[in-house]
Scaffold this motif. Structure first.
Motif, short mmCIF file in Angstrom:
data_model
loop_
_atom_site.label_atom_id
_atom_site.label_comp_id
_atom_site.label_asym_id
_atom_site.label_seq_id
_atom_site.Cartn_x
_atom_site.Cartn_y
_atom_site.Cartn_z
N LEU A 96 -19.68 57.41 -40.42
CA LEU A 96 -18.80 58.59 -40.50
C LEU A 96 -18.46 58.91 -41.95
O LEU A 96 -18.44 60.09 -42.35
CB LEU A 96 -17.52 58.33 -39.70
CG LEU A 96 -17.67 58.23 -38.18
CD1 LEU A 96 -16.33 57.84 -37.55
CD2 LEU A 96 -18.17 59.54 -37.59
N ALA A 99 -21.53 60.37 -43.64
CA ALA A 99 -21.80 61.72 -43.13
C ALA A 99 -20.93 62.75 -43.85
O ALA A 99 -21.38 63.85 -44.19
CB ALA A 99 -21.54 61.77 -41.63
N ARG A 100 -19.66 62.39 -44.09
CA ARG A 100 -18.77 63.31 -44.79
C ARG A 100 -19.24 63.56 -46.22
O ARG A 100 -19.25 64.71 -46.70
CB ARG A 100 -17.36 62.73 -44.81
CG ARG A 100 -16.30 63.71 -45.33
CD ARG A 100 -15.03 62.99 -45.70
NE ARG A 100 -15.22 62.21 -46.92
CZ ARG A 100 -14.41 61.25 -47.33
NH1 ARG A 100 -13.37 60.90 -46.60
NH2 ARG A 100 -14.63 60.60 -48.45
N SER A 111 -26.30 64.29 -43.18
CA SER A 111 -25.01 64.21 -42.50
C SER A 111 -25.21 64.25 -40.99
O SER A 111 -24.61 63.47 -40.24
CB SER A 111 -24.11 65.37 -42.94
OG SER A 111 -22.86 65.32 -42.28
N ARG A 112 -26.07 65.14 -40.55
CA ARG A 112 -26.34 65.26 -39.11
C ARG A 112 -26.97 63.97 -38.57
O ARG A 112 -26.61 63.52 -37.48
CB ARG A 112 -27.28 66.44 -38.87
CG ARG A 112 -27.67 66.65 -37.42
CD ARG A 112 -28.53 67.88 -37.26
NE ARG A 112 -29.02 68.01 -35.90
CZ ARG A 112 -29.78 69.01 -35.47
NH1 ARG A 112 -30.12 69.99 -36.30
NH2 ARG A 112 -30.19 69.05 -34.21
N LEU A 115 -24.25 61.26 -38.25
CA LEU A 115 -23.35 61.54 -37.13
C LEU A 115 -24.04 61.29 -35.79
O LEU A 115 -23.44 60.75 -34.85
CB LEU A 115 -22.86 62.99 -37.20
CG LEU A 115 -21.89 63.31 -38.34
CD1 LEU A 115 -21.63 64.81 -38.41
CD2 LEU A 115 -20.57 62.55 -38.18
N SER A 116 -25.30 61.66 -35.71
CA SER A 116 -26.07 61.43 -34.46
C SER A 116 -26.17 59.94 -34.16
O SER A 116 -26.05 59.52 -33.01
CB SER A 116 -27.47 62.04 -34.58
OG SER A 116 -27.40 63.44 -34.71
N TYR A 127 -14.63 56.58 -32.20
CA TYR A 127 -15.64 56.89 -33.21
C TYR A 127 -16.72 57.80 -32.63
O TYR A 127 -17.20 58.72 -33.30
CB TYR A 127 -16.29 55.60 -33.73
CG TYR A 127 -15.35 54.73 -34.54
CD1 TYR A 127 -14.47 55.29 -35.45
CD2 TYR A 127 -15.36 53.35 -34.40
CE1 TYR A 127 -13.61 54.49 -36.20
CE2 TYR A 127 -14.50 52.54 -35.14
CZ TYR A 127 -13.63 53.12 -36.03
OH TYR A 127 -12.79 52.34 -36.76
N ALA A 131 -17.63 61.59 -34.04
CA ALA A 131 -19.00 61.93 -34.44
C ALA A 131 -19.51 63.15 -33.69
O ALA A 131 -20.13 64.06 -34.27
CB ALA A 131 -19.92 60.73 -34.20
N LYS A 132 -19.24 63.22 -32.39
CA LYS A 132 -19.70 64.36 -31.58
C LYS A 132 -19.02 65.66 -31.99
O LYS A 132 -19.65 66.71 -32.05
CB LYS A 132 -19.47 64.07 -30.10
CG LYS A 132 -20.41 63.04 -29.51
CD LYS A 132 -20.16 62.85 -28.03
CE LYS A 132 -21.15 61.87 -27.43
NZ LYS A 132 -20.94 61.70 -25.98
N ARG A 134 -17.73 66.39 -34.97
CA ARG A 134 -18.24 66.82 -36.27
C ARG A 134 -19.68 67.32 -36.16
O ARG A 134 -20.04 68.30 -36.82
CB ARG A 134 -18.17 65.64 -37.26
CG ARG A 134 -16.74 65.25 -37.62
CD ARG A 134 -16.72 64.11 -38.63
NE ARG A 134 -15.35 63.70 -38.96
CZ ARG A 134 -15.05 62.66 -39.72
NH1 ARG A 134 -16.03 61.93 -40.26
NH2 ARG A 134 -13.79 62.35 -39.98
N LEU A 135 -20.46 66.66 -35.34
CA LEU A 135 -21.85 67.08 -35.15
C LEU A 135 -21.90 68.46 -34.52
O LEU A 135 -22.72 69.30 -34.91
CB LEU A 135 -22.58 66.06 -34.28
CG LEU A 135 -24.09 66.25 -34.08
CD1 LEU A 135 -24.80 66.34 -35.42
CD2 LEU A 135 -24.65 65.10 -33.26
#
Length: 231
Positions: A96, A99-100, A111-112, A115-116, A127, A131-132, A134-135
């Motif tokens: 996470l 990804a940011r 980033s994607r 998160l995936s 968590y 992630a979902k 933000r994705l």
């Protein structure tokens, strides 16, 4: 000199020998299994503690890489964490965090991907939900609406359900599906705590769609004025 056994004691001894001859092996193997399971459990607990300690050190390395802004170092540290400690919460936290930073640096694809990975691998529902969400936001920016909605299609922990509804509303509104978006925003508004600042943002979205959510709130009834008694 040992005292000879009487007849009753001899019979008891014979019964014990017979019992042990018949069930001794079974009892022995049962004890071995129990003790072996106990040893295995202790060994697993030690392994988990050891993994967590090493993962914590590795997470610190990811944090230092983030603070230094060294993207290559972030790549290496995150890859090591995923490879060696991918089942730990430290790895999911690192995913996470990375990804940011990737997003802030304009590397949306990286980033994607981070998160995936967290969304698929995290054992912690919190968590996974973060992630979902933000994705889905990244996919919304790319106008990949169906993929974004897919990320939000499953169930979410109670603390994240309202945020997921709000994000679904954003996606549906971007697709021009205003009535569906309105319904999701209403779910989000009702699900958020009255003291939450984010609730005000959802209220603004509803106002833009012609809905006043404050009208749903029940107002205390006022007593009617007493009528004068005519003589």
């Amino acid at each position: 000199m040992a005292k000879p056994l009487d007849l009753e004691e001899q019979e008891q001894l014979a019964e014990i020998k017979h019992f042990w001859k018949q069930y001794g092996n079974l009892i022995t193997w049962a004890l071995i299994a129990v003790l072996g399971s106990f040893a295995a459990w202790n060994g697993y607990q030690y392994w988990q503690r050891n993994q967590a300690a090493q993962a914590s050190v590795m997470y610190d390395e990811v944090e230092r890489a983030v603070q230094s802004g060294d993207m290559a170092r972030i790549d290496r540290s995150l890859a090591d964490m995923k490879d060696r400690f991918g089942r730990t919460t430290y790895a999911h936290q690192a995913g996470l965090l990375a990804a940011r930073v990737y997003y802030d640096k304009g590397n949306v694809d990286a980033s994607r991907a981070a998160l995936s990975w967290v969304a698929e691998k995290a054992s912690d529902e919190g968590y996974q939900a973060i992630a979902k969400l933000r994705l889905a936001g990244l996919l919304l920016e790319k106008k990949a609406y169906d993929e974004a909605l897919q990320q939000l299609s499953g169930s979410f922990p109670k603390d994240f359900a309202a945020l997921a509804a709000d994000r679904r509303g954003d996606i549906l509104l971007a697709q021009g599906r205003k009535d569906e978006a309105k319904a999701e925003y209403e779910k989000a508004y009702k699900g958020l705590d009255e003291r939450a600042e984010y609730r005000l943002l959802v209220e603004v979205k509803l106002n833009a769609l012609g809905v006043d959510p404050t009208a749903w709130q029940v107002k205390p009834a006022t007593a009617a004025p007493n009528a004068e008694v005519k003589s």
